[in-house]
Motif scaffolding. Structure first.
Motif, PDB file in Angstrom:
ATOM      1  N   ARG A  92      37.044  47.652  34.262  1.00 49.99           N
ATOM      2  CA  ARG A  92      37.669  46.746  35.218  1.00 49.99           C
ATOM      3  C   ARG A  92      36.795  46.619  36.472  1.00 49.99           C
ATOM      4  O   ARG A  92      36.560  47.590  37.190  1.00 49.99           O
ATOM      5  CB  ARG A  92      39.066  47.247  35.601  1.00 49.99           C
ATOM      6  CG  ARG A  92      39.833  46.292  36.507  1.00 49.99           C
ATOM      7  CD  ARG A  92      41.230  46.824  36.767  1.00 49.99           C
ATOM      8  NE  ARG A  92      41.976  45.945  37.627  1.00 49.99           N
ATOM      9  CZ  ARG A  92      42.669  44.882  37.229  1.00 49.99           C
ATOM     10  NH1 ARG A  92      42.708  44.581  35.946  1.00 49.99           N
ATOM     11  NH2 ARG A  92      43.334  44.132  38.077  1.00 49.99           N
ATOM     12  N   ASN A  93      36.279  45.411  36.688  1.00 46.59           N
ATOM     13  CA  ASN A  93      35.446  45.063  37.849  1.00 46.59           C
ATOM     14  C   ASN A  93      34.149  45.861  37.944  1.00 46.59           C
ATOM     15  O   ASN A  93      33.566  45.974  39.019  1.00 46.59           O
ATOM     16  CB  ASN A  93      36.245  45.211  39.157  1.00 46.59           C
ATOM     17  CG  ASN A  93      37.415  44.241  39.218  1.00 46.59           C
ATOM     18  OD1 ASN A  93      37.337  43.137  38.685  1.00 46.59           O
ATOM     19  ND2 ASN A  93      38.502  44.653  39.841  1.00 46.59           N
ATOM     20  N   ARG A 113      29.109  46.056  40.556  1.00 49.53           N
ATOM     21  CA  ARG A 113      30.480  45.640  40.838  1.00 49.53           C
ATOM     22  C   ARG A 113      30.585  44.131  40.610  1.00 49.53           C
ATOM     23  O   ARG A 113      29.723  43.365  41.051  1.00 49.53           O
ATOM     24  CB  ARG A 113      30.867  45.961  42.275  1.00 49.53           C
ATOM     25  CG  ARG A 113      30.746  47.425  42.663  1.00 49.53           C
ATOM     26  CD  ARG A 113      31.756  48.312  41.978  1.00 49.53           C
ATOM     27  NE  ARG A 113      33.129  47.913  42.240  1.00 49.53           N
ATOM     28  CZ  ARG A 113      34.196  48.558  41.763  1.00 49.53           C
ATOM     29  NH1 ARG A 113      34.036  49.619  40.979  1.00 49.53           N
ATOM     30  NH2 ARG A 113      35.416  48.145  42.047  1.00 49.53           N
ATOM     31  N   THR A 114      31.623  43.711  39.917  1.00 45.81           N
ATOM     32  CA  THR A 114      31.772  42.299  39.625  1.00 45.81           C
ATOM     33  C   THR A 114      33.224  41.984  39.326  1.00 45.81           C
ATOM     34  O   THR A 114      34.049  42.884  39.143  1.00 45.81           O
ATOM     35  CB  THR A 114      30.883  41.890  38.435  1.00 45.81           C
ATOM     36  OG1 THR A 114      30.863  40.474  38.304  1.00 45.81           O
ATOM     37  CG2 THR A 114      31.381  42.518  37.134  1.00 45.81           C
ATOM     38  N   ASP A 115      33.543  40.717  39.245  1.00 48.29           N
ATOM     39  CA  ASP A 115      34.894  40.269  38.910  1.00 48.29           C
ATOM     40  C   ASP A 115      34.990  40.119  37.395  1.00 48.29           C
ATOM     41  O   ASP A 115      34.258  39.326  36.797  1.00 48.29           O
ATOM     42  CB  ASP A 115      35.179  38.936  39.607  1.00 48.29           C
ATOM     43  CG  ASP A 115      36.579  38.396  39.304  1.00 48.29           C
ATOM     44  OD1 ASP A 115      37.385  39.132  38.693  1.00 48.29           O
ATOM     45  OD2 ASP A 115      36.859  37.238  39.660  1.00 48.29           O
ATOM     46  N   THR A 116      35.868  40.899  36.782  1.00 46.03           N
ATOM     47  CA  THR A 116      36.001  40.861  35.317  1.00 46.03           C
ATOM     48  C   THR A 116      37.242  40.093  34.866  1.00 46.03           C
ATOM     49  O   THR A 116      37.607  40.146  33.692  1.00 46.03           O
ATOM     50  CB  THR A 116      36.063  42.294  34.752  1.00 46.03           C
ATOM     51  OG1 THR A 116      37.159  42.998  35.372  1.00 46.03           O
ATOM     52  CG2 THR A 116      34.769  43.037  35.010  1.00 46.03           C
ATOM     53  N   SER A 117      37.887  39.372  35.766  1.00 46.29           N
ATOM     54  CA  SER A 117      39.161  38.727  35.423  1.00 46.29           C
ATOM     55  C   SER A 117      38.984  37.518  34.511  1.00 46.29           C
ATOM     56  O   SER A 117      39.887  37.192  33.737  1.00 46.29           O
ATOM     57  CB  SER A 117      39.899  38.301  36.703  1.00 46.29           C
ATOM     58  OG  SER A 117      39.126  37.358  37.433  1.00 46.29           O
TER      59      SER A 117
END
Length: 377
Positions: A92-93, A113-117
């Protein structure tokens, strides 16, 4: 050695794969030992070794033994830096990647770190990362990509991931369009299980169960050196064994799952409930409270392991858990597991509590190497 087609060429390629696998595990050996261990003719082995020497994938070390008569054995070993693989783990992220040599030694790594949504956006980001790794590390054999959740590794399909909040995502098609190297897609925990069995030096002819405690809890059964995924790819989901009926609610919606009781968030919550502000990081400030929580957690895990021991009968259970540093936890796990299963079964099941955590990215890289060693039909 580059051969295509069927017949002798395919047989020779498969024999080379067997030699490579043996060289990886033995580290240092000889032509004679390879021929004996693999039941191949000396001529066949010599041809393969000569080809690998020509490609600079192995090196000769000189005589390793001199018999009273006959030719001395010449030691040979792989050059692991010439054969590399990459593992890319998604949480997650977070994206965490490692590049490893053929002996699973880490050459480089990074955590992003990144947006995994959004699955589409994340897969595009992963494709870009894989292309960058391919350019930066020209010796890569392939790339393993791992995800939390129910993953069909053959189809490369994510059925559901509670941590990522994904459902029915085609992972493989998008990546294959943009990446030329072989790709292997797996569940993170199942990839870590492969590495755990190898690092513990466990015999592949036996079954071994790996259990990982982190933000969530997962597990995997390794049979004959491979991951058993089950009919619906959920084999090993030990985190959702109910060990306290009516207990706290789990992320899966049920109550009393092991994950809701001994995962990182669960233990930190229990510590804070007993003493406000207390966490695992500050555990030295309240040893008595921590021992209470570890005793309870060890009892829950021991109860779950007793079910695994009876149903799967593995030779070894590897518990990859942050609580392993607690002697109270480990003792309680052993005692509860033994008291809740048949004495004969318990006596024939070894419990391992490794001090160092297994990195799933390393396991993904190993999965690529093992895939490269699999024989072609």
């Amino acid at each position: 050695m580059k051969t295509n087609g069927k017949g002798p060429a395919l047989l020779r390629l498969n024999n080379q794969k067997r030699v490579m696998a043996r060289l990886r595990k033995q580290r240092v050996t000889s032509r004679q030992e390879l021929a004996e261990a693999l039941a191949l003719s000396k001529n066949t082995v010599s041809l393969i070794i000569d080809d690998l020497l020509e490609q600079a994938l192995i090196e000769e070390l000189g005589p390793v033994s001199v018999a009273a008569a006959g030719r001395p054995k010449i030691g040979i070993r792989l050059r692991p830096e010439k054969l590399q693989s990459a593992g890319v783990m998604v949480e997650r992220n977070v994206i965490h990647w490692r590049v490893c040599d053929y002996f699973s030694q880490v050459l480089a790594e990074q955590t992003l770190r990144t947006d995994t949504s959004n699955p589409t956006r994340l897969l595009a980001e992963l494709a870009t990362l894989c292309r960058q790794l391919t350019e930066r590390y020209p010796h890569l054999l392939g790339i393993g990509l791992g995800f939390p959740g129910i993953v069909d590794p053959r189809r490369g399909w994510m059925h559901i991931s509670l941590p990522l909040e994904w459902q029915d995502v085609d992972l493989l098609t998008t990546l294959r369009r943009q990446i030329q190297l072989p790709i292997r897609i797996m569940n993170n925990v199942k990839a870590a299980a492969l590495l755990a069995v190898e690092q513990c030096g466990l015999p592949t002819e036996n079954g071994h169960f790996y259990l990982r405690v982190s933000e969530g809890i997962g597990g995997a059964l390794i049979q004959q050196g491979d991951v058993f995924t089950g009919h619906s790819w959920t084999a090993g989901e030990a985190g959702h064994l109910i060990v306290q009926p009516g207990g706290p609610r789990c992320s899966c919606g049920r109550r009393g799952c092991l994950e809701a009781l001994i995962s990182k968030p669960a233990v930190n919550q229990q510590l804070a409930q007993r003493q406000p502000g207390l966490s695992w990081q500050s555990r030295d400030s309240a040893a008595r409270v921590v021992d209470e929580v570890m005793t309870q957690a060890g009892g829950f895990l021991g109860a779950a392991l007793s079910q695994i021991m009876l149903l799967l009968n593995p030779a070894t259970i590897i518990i990859d858990c942050p609580w392993n540093v607690s002697e109270t936890f480990c003792k309680t796990v052993r005692k509860t597991a033994q008291s809740n299963t048949l004495a004969f079964t318990a006596a024939h099941t070894q419990l391992h509590f490794p001090e160092n955590r297994i990195d799933p990215a390393n396991g993904l890289a190993l999965a690529v190497i093992e895939a490269s060693e699999q024989r072609l039909i």
